[in-house]
Design a protein around this motif. Structure first.
Motif: not given
Length: 274
Positions: A29, A126, A194, A201
């Protein structure tokens, strides 16, 4: 060559030029917001005096921020070779201040990167963030001479950040909080929405800062053993500890055995492991 990092095109433009897209299987991300990457970079305590190790630079948004904020040297560890066209351009512009290691960060031995003292700063993927953190904490636990990792400024999912900084009795208190508290001081610096990421995400993120504490490190003899007992007790966190580990004289540790893992301090876990 003078340092020309600031004159590079926007990260999004460099990604288009390189035909680079985030890879879901690598947990990528990417963070493009210059204000946020700059804020993260400036949070590194020793930014202008020590090298910075960055894990998972991707297209180099945070890498550029670290260089522009004054890092004397950045050592970036990147698994995805697809980022090479972009990171090579940043290297060329950084006038010798950026080294890139193309490898899996979970396999890289930081004792062999060629620097004695360094900070770690990363927007961690993540899917490997907690595993990397535990490995770094174990490394910190062996730093008896004060050299090695001097700070970690890391971005995680907010729930993971809360698990790292939680106190006994908190709902997020568990293995990560115990291991961190036994070798370092940790705090959440700020949240990251986010919407700041591409792709966005499903959850809010947070930046955590972890600074090794020499007095705590000196008191810890075997962090892997402590990790093992935290895994065992928190694996059944709703059960009393005497029901998880029977035939123990709990009074010897100032306990009754009716406690649950979430009631035990980090120091008590260390005592039990020893």
């Amino acid at each position: 060559m003078t340092d020309q990092v600031q004159g590079l095109p926007p990260v999004s433009e460099m990604m288009r030029d390189a035909g680079l897209m985030p890879k879901k299987q690598l947990g990528q991300n990417f963070l493009f917001d210059l204000n946020l990457t700059g804020r993260i970079a400036r949070s590194v305590p020793t930014l202008d005096t020590l090298p910075v190790v960055e894990v998972g630079p991707g297209p180099g948004g945070l890498t550029r921020a670290l260089l522009m904020a004054g890092a004397p040297r950045v050592i970036a560890i990147e698994k995805d070779r697809g980022t090479e066209p972009i990171l090579s351009r940043i290297q060329d512009a950084a006038a010798g201040r950026l080294d890139v290691i193309y490898d899996d960060a979970t396999r890289v031995d930081l004792s062999k990167i060629g620097v004695t003292d360094y900070a770690i700063c990363a927007n961690l993927p993540y899917n490997v963030g907690t595993a990397l953190l535990v490995g770094w904490l174990q490394k910190i636990a062996t730093q008896r001479d004060g050299h090695g990792i001097r700070s970690l400024t890391l971005m995680f999912q907010k729930e993971v950040a809360q698990r790292i900084t939680a106190k006994p009795g908190d709902e997020h208190y568990g293995r990560l909080a115990v291991l961190t508290a036994l070798v370092a001081n940790a705090r959440i610096l700020f949240d990251v929405p986010r919407t700041a990421f591409t792709p966005a995400p499903k959850v809010t993120s947070a930046v955590v800062q972890i600074v090794p504490n020499a007095q705590k490190i000196a008191a810890v003899s075997d962090l892997p053993a402590i990790e093992a007992i935290t895994a065992k007790l928190f694996g059944q966190r709703r059960k009393m500890i005497r029901g998880i580990v029977p035939n123990v004289d709990w009074a010897r540790f100032g306990l009754t055995g009716t406690e649950r893992a979430e009631n035990l301090s980090p120091e008590k876990f260390a005592e039990l492991a020893a």
